[in-house]
Design a protein around this motif. Structure first.
Motif, short mmCIF file in Angstrom:
data_model
loop_
_atom_site.label_atom_id
_atom_site.label_comp_id
_atom_site.label_asym_id
_atom_site.label_seq_id
_atom_site.Cartn_x
_atom_site.Cartn_y
_atom_site.Cartn_z
N CYS A 41 0.82 -1.22 0.00
CA CYS A 41 0.00 0.00 0.00
C CYS A 41 0.85 1.26 0.00
O CYS A 41 0.31 2.36 0.09
N SER A 44 -0.11 3.98 -2.65
CA SER A 44 -1.56 4.17 -2.79
C SER A 44 -1.98 5.63 -2.80
O SER A 44 -2.95 6.00 -2.16
N THR A 48 -4.03 5.51 2.07
CA THR A 48 -3.53 4.29 2.70
C THR A 48 -4.57 3.64 3.61
O THR A 48 -4.52 2.44 3.82
N CYS A 51 -6.65 1.38 1.40
CA CYS A 51 -5.83 0.24 1.01
C CYS A 51 -5.67 -0.72 2.19
O CYS A 51 -5.74 -1.93 2.02
#
Length: 137
Positions: A41, A44, A48, A51
């Motif tokens: 992640c 991302s 986050t 994720c």
């Protein structure tokens, strides 16, 4: 000129000591809490938390096993696991609530199988972040 130099020096010294994740505005100090980052992640784009939830759900689905009793019958019931991702990024189970020991052990096993991750932060320092996950077997 001396006053200008002193002000410039104090401003420079103050910004070099500032902590990441801490914002000071007038008389208000704001700290930023960053959740743990699940492996994979990191890229991302700032989301986050979403994720993390996605990866946790995926982990639970992949590791979910219905426990059986001594006769081979599935045990049904509920368990709730309270845990933290500690300052090193590892899951630590604080409490498992449920009426059946077998279900509690299985729920605990699933949580402890969570991979090590980048720990959460508060004001730029590692911090334990608490979670609670319900299980229905």
């Amino acid at each position: 000129m001396k006053k200008l130099f002193l002000i410039l020096f104090l401003f420079t010294a103050g910004t070099s000591i500032a902590q990441e994740g801490v914002k000071v505005s007038n008389s208000t100090v704001t700290t930023k809490e960053i959740p743990p980052i699940w492996p994979g992640c990191e890229a991302s784009a700032g989301d986050t938390k979403a994720c993390f939830r996605k990866k946790l759900t995926q982990h639970l689905k992949e590791n979910y096993k219905f426990p059986k009793d001594a006769n081979g019958n599935y045990i049904r019931g509920k368990a709730v696991v309270s845990f933290v991702i500690d300052k090193e990024g590892k899951p630590v189970v604080n409490k498992v609530e449920g009426p059946k020991q077998e279900l509690n052990e299985e729920a605990k096993r699933i949580i402890l199988a969570i991979p090590q991750m980048k720990p959460g932060e508060l004001a730029g320092k590692p911090r334990e972040i608490s979670y609670k996950v319900p299980f229905t077997f």
